[in-house]
Design a protein around this motif. Structure first.
Motif, PDB file in Angstrom:
ATOM      1  N   SER A   1       0.869  -1.202  -0.099  1.00 13.86           N
ATOM      2  CA  SER A   1       0.082  -0.064   0.092  1.00 13.86           C
ATOM      3  C   SER A   1       0.946   1.338  -0.088  1.00 13.86           C
ATOM      4  O   SER A   1       1.837   1.350   0.840  1.00 13.86           O
ATOM      5  CB  SER A   1      -0.687   0.260   1.208  1.00 13.86           C
TER       6      SER A   1
ATOM      7  N   GLU B   1       0.445   5.226  -0.065  1.00 12.69           N
ATOM      8  CA  GLU B   1      -0.320   6.637   0.033  1.00 12.69           C
ATOM      9  C   GLU B   1      -0.317   7.487  -1.020  1.00 12.69           C
ATOM     10  O   GLU B   1       0.783   7.817  -1.553  1.00 12.69           O
ATOM     11  CB  GLU B   1       0.112   7.241   1.395  1.00 12.69           C
ATOM     12  N   GLY B   2      -1.413   7.809  -1.576  1.00  7.93           N
ATOM     13  CA  GLY B   2      -1.698   8.758  -2.795  1.00  7.93           C
ATOM     14  C   GLY B   2      -1.675   8.238  -4.011  1.00  7.93           C
ATOM     15  O   GLY B   2      -1.931   8.520  -5.028  1.00  7.93           O
TER      16      GLY B   2
ATOM     17  N   SER C   1       7.133   4.265  -1.231  1.00  8.85           N
ATOM     18  CA  SER C   1       6.715   5.138  -0.518  1.00  8.85           C
ATOM     19  C   SER C   1       7.493   6.389  -0.932  1.00  8.85           C
ATOM     20  O   SER C   1       7.382   7.578  -1.293  1.00  8.85           O
ATOM     21  CB  SER C   1       6.575   5.230   0.864  1.00  8.85           C
TER      22      SER C   1
ATOM     23  N   ARG D   1       2.871  11.615  -6.457  1.00  5.76           N
ATOM     24  CA  ARG D   1       2.027  12.048  -5.754  1.00  5.76           C
ATOM     25  C   ARG D   1       1.461  13.339  -6.480  1.00  5.76           C
ATOM     26  O   ARG D   1       1.919  14.409  -6.460  1.00  5.76           O
ATOM     27  CB  ARG D   1       2.085  12.134  -4.379  1.00  5.76           C
TER      28      ARG D   1
ATOM     29  N   ASN E   1       7.052  -1.514   1.015  1.00  7.43           N
ATOM     30  CA  ASN E   1       6.211  -0.569   1.054  1.00  7.43           C
ATOM     31  C   ASN E   1       7.095   0.914   1.366  1.00  7.43           C
ATOM     32  O   ASN E   1       6.836   2.049   0.801  1.00  7.43           O
ATOM     33  CB  ASN E   1       5.091  -0.520   2.055  1.00  7.43           C
TER      34      ASN E   1
END
Length: 233
Positions: free
Chosen positions: A21, A23-24, A225, A232, A221
Motif C-alpha cells: 500500500s 499512500e496517494g 513510498s 503524488r 512499502n
C-alpha cells in the motif's frame, strides 16, 4: 489519482500484493489468466498474457507499473504500447535472446515454474525457495502454486522455448520514464551478477527473496513510498 498496477508472477495470484500500500496511489491488482480466480480461457502464449493485461488497463489513464517476476516481464512488454509514469519491476531481469540463458541461476528451482504438473512436494519446495524472511507464508504460497492452471505454466514455457518474446532490453532502453529494477538480496532464482550488469534502468536492492511483496512487504512499502513521492498529486 495515479493507479499503481500490480502484476503478479507465474503460479501466484493478486493476493501477493495484499500488504502493499502506497499512500496517494490507487492500487489495482489483477489475476493473470489461469491464476487465482481468472480462467485461462483461450490464452495459449506469453504474448496472450501481455495482451490480456493490456486490454484490462489501457483505459485507466495515468498509471505506474509494478510487476513481480513474470509480472515484471509482462510490464516490460507493455512498454511497447503504454507510456506509464514509471516502471518498477522485481526479480525480472530484462530478457532478449542473448540474455535469457544467463539471467537465471542454473541451480535454482526455477524450472518448476515451467513444469506443467507439480506434486505437493514440488510445490512445497518451490514455495520455500522463493521466501527467506517470511517462511510462515510458505503454505499460502504453495496453495497458490497448486491452484494455478497447469496449462498456464505450459504455455509460458513453450513461449520461452520458442523465443516468443520481445527484446525487453531495447524496450527499457527506449522508455524515457522512471525505471527501477529491484533485485531482492536473497533471491535464489535470478543471477545476481547478470542483474547488477544491467544498464537499462536503475538497479536497487531490497532485503528479501524472489516474491518480495510477500517476503518483505514492509521494506517494499517503504521503498515505494519514497521513490513514488514525486508522482503524488
Amino acid at each position: 489519482m495515479i493507479k499503481l498496477i500490480c502484476i503478479h508472477g507465474n503460479s501466484l495470484d493478486r493476493s501477493i500484493f495484499d500488504l502493499i500500500s502506497v499512500e496517494g496511489f490507487d492500487k489495482v491488482t489483477l489475476d493473470l489468466p489461469g491464476h487465482g480466480s481468472s480462467p485461462l480461457g483461450n490464452v495459449s502464449s506469453f504474448q496472450d498474457l501481455v495482451d490480456n493485461v493490456y486490454e484490462r488497463i489501457n483505459q485507466m489513464g495515468e498509471i505506474i507499473l509494478l510487476g513481480c517476476s513474470l509480472g515484471g516481464h509482462i510490464a516490460h512488454h507493455l512498454l511497447e504500447r503504454l507510456n506509464p509514469q514509471a516502471l518498477i519491476t522485481i526479480s525480472a531481469p530484462p530478457l532478449n535472446l542473448e540474455t535469457v540463458g544467463v539471467a537465471f541461476n542454473k541451480d535454482s528451482l526455477a524450472n518448476l515454474l515451467f513444469q506443467t504438473h507439480l506434486t505437493d512436494a514440488e510445490a512445497d519446495r518451490l514455495a520455500e525457495s522463493m521466501l527467506s524472511l517470511r517462511k510462515d507464508q510458505k503454505s499460502s504460497l504453495r496453495s497458490l502454486i497448486l491452484a494455478t492452471d497447469p496449462e498456464a505454466r505450459k504455455s509460458i514455457a513453450q513461449s520461452l522455448l520458442k523465443g516468443e518474446f520481445l527484446d525487453e532490453v531495447k524496450l527499457l532502453d527506449r522508455f524515457q520514464g522512471e525505471k527501477i529494477l529491484i533485485f531482492p538480496t536473497l533471491d535464489r532464482i535470478v543471477n545476481r551478477e547478470h542483474f547488477q550488469a544491467i544498464k537499462v534502468g536503475r538497479v536497487c536492492e531490497i532485503s528479501g527473496n524472489h516474491i518480495l511483496p510477500v517476503d518483505n512487504p514492509a521494506g517494499l512499502n517503504e521503498f515505494l513510498s519514497c521513490e513514488l513521492a514525486k508522482f503524488r498529486k
